[in-house]
Design a protein around this motif. Structure first.
Motif, PDB file in Angstrom:
ATOM      1  N   GLY A 195      -0.428  -7.207  11.131  1.00 11.74           N
ATOM      2  CA  GLY A 195       0.111  -5.996  10.523  1.00 11.74           C
ATOM      3  C   GLY A 195       0.855  -5.148  11.544  1.00 11.74           C
TER       4      GLY A 195
ATOM      5  N   ARG B 217      -4.377  -9.806  11.690  1.00 11.82           N
ATOM      6  CA  ARG B 217      -3.620 -10.113  10.485  1.00 11.82           C
ATOM      7  C   ARG B 217      -2.109  -9.938  10.674  1.00 11.82           C
TER       8      ARG B 217
ATOM      9  N   SER C 119      -6.759   2.936   0.477  1.00  8.11           N
ATOM     10  CA  SER C 119      -7.170   1.610   0.920  1.00  8.11           C
ATOM     11  C   SER C 119      -6.083   1.025   1.804  1.00  8.11           C
ATOM     12  N   LEU C 120      -6.412  -0.041   2.508  1.00 13.91           N
ATOM     13  CA  LEU C 120      -5.443  -0.666   3.399  1.00 13.91           C
ATOM     14  C   LEU C 120      -4.245  -1.207   2.620  1.00 13.91           C
ATOM     15  N   SER C 121      -4.502  -1.787   1.452  1.00 14.56           N
ATOM     16  CA  SER C 121      -3.394  -2.317   0.651  1.00 14.56           C
ATOM     17  C   SER C 121      -2.483  -1.195   0.159  1.00 14.56           C
ATOM     18  N   GLU C 122      -3.071  -0.038  -0.178  1.00 16.65           N
ATOM     19  CA  GLU C 122      -2.248   1.103  -0.591  1.00 16.65           C
ATOM     20  C   GLU C 122      -1.392   1.606   0.574  1.00 16.65           C
TER      21      GLU C 122
ATOM     22  N   ARG D 118     -12.098   3.111   2.799  1.00 18.57           N
ATOM     23  CA  ARG D 118     -11.003   4.038   2.556  1.00 18.57           C
ATOM     24  C   ARG D 118     -10.556   4.630   3.890  1.00 18.57           C
TER      25      ARG D 118
ATOM     26  N   ASP E 144     -10.405  -4.431   2.810  1.00 20.35           N
ATOM     27  CA  ASP E 144      -9.702  -3.645   1.786  1.00 20.35           C
ATOM     28  C   ASP E 144     -10.672  -2.844   0.922  1.00 20.35           C
TER      29      ASP E 144
ATOM     30  N   GLN F  96      -0.306  -0.230   3.088  1.00 20.16           N
ATOM     31  CA  GLN F  96       0.733  -1.222   3.369  1.00 20.16           C
ATOM     32  C   GLN F  96       1.908  -1.106   2.404  1.00 20.16           C
ATOM     33  N   GLY F  97       1.673  -0.512   1.243  1.00 24.28           N
ATOM     34  CA  GLY F  97       2.754  -0.326   0.290  1.00 24.28           C
ATOM     35  C   GLY F  97       3.831   0.627   0.789  1.00 24.28           C
TER      36      GLY F  97
ATOM     37  N   TRP G 268      -7.139  -4.898  12.672  1.00 21.86           N
ATOM     38  CA  TRP G 268      -6.376  -5.460  11.547  1.00 21.86           C
ATOM     39  C   TRP G 268      -5.004  -5.918  12.015  1.00 21.86           C
TER      40      TRP G 268
END
Length: 609
Positions: free
Chosen positions: A438, A436, A385-388, A376, A373, A390-391, A432
């Motif tokens: 995803g 994980r 980012s990866l978390s952004e 970029r 994470d 995934q949102g 990923w």
């Protein structure tokens, strides 16, 4: 018949030519070998004369006008017997007999003195042994094949002076500037003082030797000292930060650093210098670093790494493998430590080497966890980012050039699309997804298309009619997909594109045969006949109205006008330049307006004039 044993004859002149003139890649190495011998002479005197407390000294002086270079040391010196037994015998070196008593000795093969004849047309050695301090001897030779030894007046000074009458091509070695560059390159870490004229060359203390002492420094002071050392050896880029080498399987000591210069997919700026017992042995030992570390420099020192006979490279033995493993471990753990304790430096590293770090993460599980994470991801909405990402739900990846149908679809859906054509991005996200769990939608692949576009039933008659007016060689596929206001999408088959590229004559010229054969085994299972698919969205109100009108009235003028509008939209989408399209919100409105216009046209077709 009785077998006879015969002795192997040696052409001494030919052997000396090979060893003296062809063993080393550059004449500079020849001077390094003589300095190394002088250093070992001082070490020998310390071993055999425990009461000797003087400071060792190596002195180099050049007389450019006369083409003379002198190398002087206050080491053990040589007796007459030792001149014959070691100096004048190829392959015989006294250093080997002392190696069990000290790991500070550099020489190994008994070949170093021959290097003098690479650069000199005459070599003179004046030496006084600590064993016979009242006797001084002079050795002299012009070719190494024959020599003279004679006593000369004694001045009471123990040690050795080698005088080289340089060949015309190598007279530049006698200039002070050339000597300082050469000594600064090879002798920077020698523990014994080395002087060029009055200038001390090796005053710098490596950070790892500083740490081995009892001096306690504040961490900030340590970082500053290490950065200054790194800057001394990094010739291309400013070091961002340093990483100490911590070993578990080898004796390697040293530091690594992260370079400030930006790296790209093919960048390999690895820069590793290896010192063996204080003398530079290899100034391009990049293969000791992992292949993904194209942004890393370093200096290491070892007693165990084994040099080749020319002492310009390292033997690929067990010690070499252990050093590789320890450098990899130090680098990965060092990056984690920087991320935790030096946030400003970590941001600079990510900014300079984002793509290279994504590729590096694919090679190491610990590094992958660290960077998951932090890196970029390039998308149609900028770097996220990866978390952004995934949102926004499942991550959509484009495998073609940016600006294609993928951008259109994802802008219409109000989601970012990842630029999977960028270096390592697609592979990073695939890993990923695998590790994980995803959800990754690879737009343009058969699997990705099934995830995006749910195929639906439509009569063959209606499909053929739409294909006749909207198709241009694509496979027409009736489907239902979101957003409903998007009437159609042309999807190039990325797998077919890859197959075509790899089977072209150009690939035969650009890609190694073995690698090409391997990937062609994979692409042989791809059906490359279908170059693109035209997905017709049955959820779209305009398409539904058009099909209803055709069922009820047949091919009317209104239907043809509506098809013309849809065909124009398709042409814009296939042009691949979505910069000419409205922004996401405006695009949605434009598509809805188009749908409404098509509905009006199809309704008007059913109304009598």
């Amino acid at each position: 018949m009785i077998k006879e044993q015969h002795a192997t004859n040696v052409d001494l002149g030919g052997l000396l030519s090979v060893l003296g003139k062809h063993l080393y890649s550059t004449p500079l190495v020849a001077v390094r070998e003589l300095i190394q011998n002088a250093h070992d002479s001082i070490t020998r005197r310390r071993i055999e004369c425990p009461d000797w407390q003087e400071t060792g000294k190596l002195q180099l002086d050049g007389d450019k006008l006369n083409g003379v270079l002198r190398i002087t040391d206050n080491g053990s010196g040589l007796s007459e017997h030792e001149i014959h037994a070691f100096l004048a015998t190829v392959g015989a070196g006294y250093t080997r007999t002392l190696r069990t008593q000290s790991d500070a000795l550099i020489g190994m093969f008994g070949l170093g003195f021959l290097s003098a004849f690479v650069v000199a047309e005459q070599v003179t050695v004046i030496t006084t042994s600590y064993q016979e301090p009242a006797r001084t001897w002079r050795y002299q030779s012009s070719n190494g094949e024959s020599y003279t030894v004679e006593p000369v007046p004694n001045d009471g000074v123990i040690g050795t002076c080698i005088e080289l009458k340089l060949r015309p091509a190598h007279r530049y070695l006698a200039s002070a500037s050339s000597l300082e560059r050469l000594l600064g390159h090879y002798c920077a870490l020698l523990p014994e003082p080395v002087y060029c004229g009055e200038v001390r060359i090796n005053e710098i203390t490596p950070p790892w030797r500083q740490a081995e002492g009892n001096v306690v420094e504040h961490p900030l002071q340590q970082r500053k000292r290490s950065l200054a050392f790194a800057a001394r050896f990094e010739q291309q880029f400013e070091p961002i930060c340093t990483i100490p080498v911590k070993t578990s399987t080898s004796d390697v000591r040293g530091i690594l650093w992260i370079q400030d210069g930006a790296t790209y997919s093919s960048s390999d700026n690895r820069n590793l210098k290896v010192f063996v017992r204080g003398m530079l042995l290899d100034d391009d030992a990049r293969d000791l670093l992992p292949r993904w570390a194209g942004f890393v420099g370093g200096v290491i020192e070892s007693q165990d790494l084994t040099p080749t006979a020319s002492r310009e490279d390292l033997q690929r033995d067990a010690h070499y493998g252990c050093a590789q493993a320890d450098l990899l471990d130090s680098l990965v753990k060092g990056l984690a430590e920087i991320a935790a304790s030096q946030p400003a430096a970590w941001r600079r590293i990510l900014n300079r080497h984002n793509e290279a770090l994504m590729a590096a993460a694919l090679c190491n599980d610990d590094l992958f966890d660290l960077l998951l994470d932090a890196v970029r991801i390039p998308t149609s909405r900028g770097d996220l980012s990866l978390s952004e990402l995934q949102g926004h739900g499942p991550i959509h990846v484009s495998l073609g050039d940016s600006g294609g149908f993928e951008d259109m679809v994802c802008r219409a859906m109000h989601i970012p699309v990842v630029k999977g054509e960028r270096y390592a991005v697609h592979s990073f996200l695939r890993r990923w997804a695998q590790q994980r769990g995803g959800k990754l939608i690879e737009i343009g692949t058969e699997k990705g298309n099934r995830q995006l576009f749910a195929e639906a039933e439509l009569s063959e008659m209606h499909s053929e009619w739409l294909k006749q007016h909207l198709g241009n060689g694509e496979l027409l596929v009736p489907a239902r997909f979101m957003p409903a206001h998007l009437p159609l999408v042309v999807v190039p088959d990325r797998d077919a594109e890859l197959k075509e590229r790899l089977e072209s004559d150009e690939s035969d010229q650009r890609i190694a045969h073995s690698a090409l054969q391997l990937v062609r085994q994979f692409t042989s299972n791809i059906n490359g006949e279908i170059k693109a698919r035209l997905y017709i969205n049955l959820e779209n109100p305009a398409i539904a109205s058009l099909l209803d009108a055709y069922r009820e009235q047949g091919e009317t003028a209104g239907c043809l006008h509506a098809l013309t509008l849809l065909r124009s939209m398709k042409i814009v989408m296939m042009a691949g330049d979505t910069s000419k399209l409205p922004a996401a919100e405006g695009l949605t409105g434009a598509l809805r307006d188009l749908s409404q216009l098509v509905q009006v046209l199809t309704r008007s077709a059913a109304t009598p004039d």
